[in-house]
Write a protein that holds these residues in place. Structure first.
Motif, short mmCIF file in Angstrom:
data_model
loop_
_atom_site.label_atom_id
_atom_site.label_comp_id
_atom_site.label_asym_id
_atom_site.label_seq_id
_atom_site.Cartn_x
_atom_site.Cartn_y
_atom_site.Cartn_z
N UNK A 109 0.83 -1.21 0.00
CA UNK A 109 0.00 0.00 0.00
C UNK A 109 0.86 1.25 0.00
N UNK A 110 1.93 1.22 0.79
CA UNK A 110 2.84 2.36 0.81
C UNK A 110 3.45 2.58 -0.57
N UNK A 111 3.80 1.47 -1.26
CA UNK A 111 4.36 1.60 -2.60
C UNK A 111 3.39 2.26 -3.56
N UNK A 112 2.11 1.82 -3.51
CA UNK A 112 1.10 2.42 -4.38
C UNK A 112 0.87 3.89 -4.04
N UNK A 113 0.84 4.20 -2.75
CA UNK A 113 0.55 5.57 -2.31
C UNK A 113 1.66 6.53 -2.73
N UNK A 114 2.90 6.16 -2.46
CA UNK A 114 4.00 7.06 -2.80
C UNK A 114 4.26 7.11 -4.29
N UNK A 115 3.96 6.02 -5.02
CA UNK A 115 4.05 6.07 -6.47
C UNK A 115 3.07 7.07 -7.05
N UNK A 116 1.84 7.06 -6.53
CA UNK A 116 0.82 8.01 -6.99
C UNK A 116 1.24 9.45 -6.70
N UNK A 117 1.83 9.69 -5.52
CA UNK A 117 2.28 11.05 -5.18
C UNK A 117 3.34 11.57 -6.15
N UNK A 118 4.10 10.65 -6.74
CA UNK A 118 5.13 11.05 -7.70
C UNK A 118 4.66 10.83 -9.14
N UNK A 119 3.35 10.62 -9.32
CA UNK A 119 2.73 10.45 -10.65
C UNK A 119 3.33 9.27 -11.41
N UNK A 120 3.63 8.19 -10.68
CA UNK A 120 4.15 6.96 -11.29
C UNK A 120 3.18 5.84 -10.92
N UNK A 121 2.49 5.29 -11.92
CA UNK A 121 1.45 4.30 -11.65
C UNK A 121 1.96 2.86 -11.66
N UNK A 122 3.02 2.60 -12.42
CA UNK A 122 3.54 1.23 -12.55
C UNK A 122 4.79 1.11 -11.69
N UNK A 123 4.65 0.38 -10.59
CA UNK A 123 5.68 0.37 -9.56
C UNK A 123 5.94 -1.07 -9.10
N UNK A 124 7.20 -1.38 -8.86
CA UNK A 124 7.57 -2.58 -8.12
C UNK A 124 7.88 -2.14 -6.70
N UNK A 125 6.98 -2.43 -5.78
CA UNK A 125 7.14 -2.01 -4.39
C UNK A 125 8.07 -2.98 -3.68
N UNK A 126 9.29 -2.53 -3.40
CA UNK A 126 10.34 -3.38 -2.82
C UNK A 126 10.55 -2.95 -1.37
N UNK A 127 10.23 -3.88 -0.46
CA UNK A 127 10.31 -3.60 0.97
C UNK A 127 11.27 -4.61 1.59
N UNK A 128 12.40 -4.11 2.11
CA UNK A 128 13.39 -5.01 2.72
C UNK A 128 13.59 -4.62 4.17
N UNK A 129 13.36 -5.56 5.06
CA UNK A 129 13.53 -5.32 6.48
C UNK A 129 14.69 -6.10 7.04
N UNK A 130 14.60 -6.46 8.30
CA UNK A 130 15.68 -7.16 8.96
C UNK A 130 15.66 -8.65 8.73
N UNK A 131 14.48 -9.21 8.36
CA UNK A 131 14.34 -10.66 8.23
C UNK A 131 13.99 -11.09 6.82
N UNK A 132 13.08 -10.38 6.16
CA UNK A 132 12.65 -10.75 4.82
C UNK A 132 12.57 -9.52 3.92
N UNK A 133 12.57 -9.81 2.61
CA UNK A 133 12.30 -8.78 1.61
C UNK A 133 11.02 -9.16 0.89
N UNK A 134 10.23 -8.17 0.51
CA UNK A 134 8.97 -8.41 -0.19
C UNK A 134 8.93 -7.55 -1.45
N UNK A 135 8.29 -8.09 -2.49
CA UNK A 135 8.10 -7.32 -3.71
C UNK A 135 6.67 -7.51 -4.21
#
Length: 718
Positions: A273-299
């Protein structure tokens, strides 16, 4: 920041850090804090983090109007098999459904294959006389005395939670509902889950697994949510607690406790959701939301501004990237891939003498060696510290002071084995984990019919900005977006989430024999149920819910369906053509061609109802031009493309002005994360405060680095 009139509080518990974010409704500003997760008692890290943030910023607990929470607690309970003692009561003759499964081997030629173990052992799976036909006709009434007797056997065996799964209960739930009432009377202490509420759809195995999984985590969810609600109230926050769902929506605590299986992917959903929200704020609709924490990474793939939604995923896989090796859970969830790669991922030598990174993690306890909390094995965070990408004094907002000497000591044995220097080994660890993530992401994107190069990669999580630019290069993506507060963006995504409810029902009829008035009535009934949950979640929601109708459809005789988006109702006899055309368009998109003949069947119908939970968005974080210089100093950093340490500029994220540009190599630091800009890249601050990074020669750089990582991985010990 003085205490405003109204605040929202977001809490995201990860494997290593718990992120706490406060959002001010009147100004649109946000504040955040990272606290080490306390695995044995997750609420302790939450309350400590909330106290520290509120005391540091002088905020009032009484000003909080809404608390939204995401956690990996229930997913971990499935993976680690730490749920409640659970029993199963089913129709006579069907106790072995969980064992028989689909009779499918996920690796055909593996003679030692390990199939996912059932959550309920056979001696706790009992049968009762009852039978419902596929058309909903009650063939055999429930033997209530036998039901109570079987439940008594389970209680005597120590069972705390029971799953009731009767044959064809999706078509008529009467026997299951009768069973729940009888057990509530005879054994009020038992937690009971019935399949007609948890997963009211065809396919006996998937329905059984989903209902059993719900029963397995239900006592844990009930106790945890009561505890968290009480702890939050004890510090003075009287606002209601909402939970993030796997589908990217939020719901109230009572609904979460009723069907906690909906919470399994709540943390990763917040990142998408954060990826979609911040992509929209920058007028970019097609986004690969890459979230990397301490244990896992998600895309997650954000296509046209919307995250992709799936209606089934696999939990607790025997092999992380192998389809069919896990438990099929039939819930609506944001479609994403999880990779066993994070800051805590441990580097080691495998039996063939090759350097590997992950999936084992040091997590928060004991943590990477540089934390100084007892960890001694080399991790990705240790490598990043040796490479100069992390500031020992300001890491995670100063929550932990990192020890460079401990990091080098942990990496030294691997470097000695490989016959290379400590910095070279650190770069190897960094490169290998990047290639692991890029390889998994590459497959995930391709399997969904996309090419990574048409997307921008949006970075969140504490490790996303550290690794994201190089991962993007390996994927062939040339544009990267790094939002403000990237390290805590998932927690911020919680506060941007709408209230959402998904409902479904099985129809199982060809279009040619569909009663369209009856079908419209079923859709209306699902919508009414969803609206009731939304009204209970947000009684004063500012707008009417938005409803999306869809159906699982197939050609008659096929074994599986395609989820097909449908136009809004009401439906009439004229809708037959509309349904068929919508299905064939979806079929063509997936398979490139459509069979010329064959009737189309509607198997399941679905609705998704959403309503925005907040009327205002985040304020821009970019400062006005002409202020204080954003250059905070210079630092010795390993530049991978040149394979040496260089003196590179370090910028303070908070002082970067809109329109300002930065040339790589460079570091951009903020409290929750550090962005590593590679050589030959350029970053620009857009009007919303996000950094838009253009990666020059992305294809050549990615190929070069992949080759380097591959050579190191293969030849390090030769």
């Amino acid at each position: 920041m003085s205490s405003p009139s109204a605040l929202s509080l977001g809490i995201d518990i990860g494997g290593t850090f718990t992120d706490v974010v406060v959002y001010a409704h009147d100004t649109g500003r946000s504040l955040s804090h990272k606290e080490l997760t306390t695995p044995a008692a997750p609420h302790e890290g939450v309350i400590t983090g909330v106290r520290r943030l509120f005391e540091r910023e002088g905020l009032s607990y009484a000003a909080v109007e809404r608390v939204v929470h995401a956690t990996t607690l229930f997913t971990n309970a499935l993976i680690e098999r730490k749920g409640a003692p659970t029993g199963l009561i089913t129709t006579a003759g069907f106790r072995d459904t969980l064992e028989i499964a689909r009779e499918h081997k996920y690796e055909l030629y593996d003679l030692h294959i390990e199939m996912p173990a059932a959550l309920v052992p056979r001696h706790l799976r009992l049968e009762v006389p009852e039978r419902t036909g596929p058309d909903g006709t009650i063939i055999t009434a429930l033997d209530e005395a036998a039901l109570v007797a079987r439940a008594g056997e389970l209680v005597a065996a120590g069972v705390q939670s029971v799953a009731i799964i009767f044959l064809h209960a999706y078509a008529n739930p009467a026997n299951e509902k009768q069973a729940r009432v009888a057990l509530a009377t005879a054994y009020p202490q038992l937690f009971v889950s019935i399949s007609s509420e948890v997963s009211p759809q065809i396919r006996e195995y998937e329905r059984s697994v989903t209902t059993v999984a719900n029963a397995y985590v239900k006592p844990l969810a009930d106790g945890y949510l009561d505890l968290m609600t009480g702890e939050i109230r004890a510090i003075g926050i009287k606002a209601p607690l909402f939970m993030m769902l796997s589908n990217g929506g939020l719901t109230h605590v009572d609904e979460a406790k009723r069907v906690p299986i909906q919470l399994l992917e709540s943390g990763p959903a917040a990142g998408a959701l954060a990826g979609a929200y911040f992509g929209e704020r920058s007028s970019i609709e097609d986004v690969l939301a890459f979230d990397m924490g301490g244990t896992t990474a998600k895309l997650a793939i954000i296509d046209g501004g919307e995250p992709m939604i799936a209606h089934q995923f696999e939990a607790s896989r025997q092999k992380r990237l192998t389809e069919g090796s896990g438990l099929p859970i039939s819930i609506s969830t944001i479609e994403l891939i999880e990779i066993g790669a994070g800051g805590g991922s441990i580097a080691h030598v495998d039996p063939l003498g090759l350097i590997k990174v992950g999936p084992e993690s040091a997590a928060s306890t004991p943590g990477p060696a540089c934390y100084g909390r007892g960890g001694t094995q080399p991790t990705v965070t240790d490598a990043n510290l040796v490479l100069g990408y992390l500031d020992p004094a300001t890491f995670a907002g100063g929550t932990i002071e990192l020890d460079v000497a401990r990091a080098k000591a942990a990496i030294a044995p691997l470097a000695e084995q490989a016959g290379i220097s400590i910095p070279e080994m650190a770069w190897g660890i960094h490169s290998i984990v990047n290639e692991n993530m890029a390889a998994a992401a590459r497959v995930h994107v391709a399997e969904r019919g996309h090419t990574a190069s048409r997307f921008a990669m949006l970075l969140t999580g504490g490790g996303g900005p550290l690794h994201g630019c190089e991962v993007a290069q390996r994927l062939g993506a040339t544009r990267v977006v790094c939002p403000p507060g990237a390290g805590v963006a998932s927690a911020l995504g919680l506060l941007m989430a709408p209230a959402r409810v998904d409902r479904m029902a099985t129809v199982a009829k060809p279009i040619s024999r569909t009663d369209w008035r009856e079908l419209e009535g079923l859709y209306a009934q699902l919508e009414a149920e969803a609206f009731a949950v939304i009204d209970a979640t947000l009684p004063d929601h500012p707008s009417a819910p938005r409803v999306l109708r869809s159906a699982d459809m197939r050609f008659v005789g096929q074994g599986f369906e395609i989820v097909t988006t449908l136009p809004a109702g009401p439906y009439t006899d004229a809708s037959a053509k509309t349904f068929a055309e919508a299905f064939k368009a979806a079929y063509r998109q997936m398979f490139s061609q459509v069979m010329p003949l064959g009737d189309v069947e509607i198997v399941n119908i679905r609705i998704a109802a959403t309503v925005e939970a907040t009327a205002s968005g985040l304020a821009s974080t970019a400062v006005a031009a002409g202020g204080a210089s954003a250059l905070a100093g210079r630092h010795q950093v390993w530049v991978g493309a040149r394979k040496r340490y260089e003196d590179v500029p370090v910028y303070s994220r908070e002082r970067l002005a809109a329109g300002e540009t930065i040339q790589g190599p460079a570091l951009v630091q903020e409290a929750s994360s550090t962005l590593v800009l590679p050589a030959d890249s350029q970053a620009r601050v857009d009007s919303s405060g996000s950094l838009i990074i253009d990666l020059a020669l992305a294809g050549e750089a990615g190929a070069s680095e992949s080759a380097g990582a591959s050579n190191l991985n293969t030849n390090a010990l030769s």
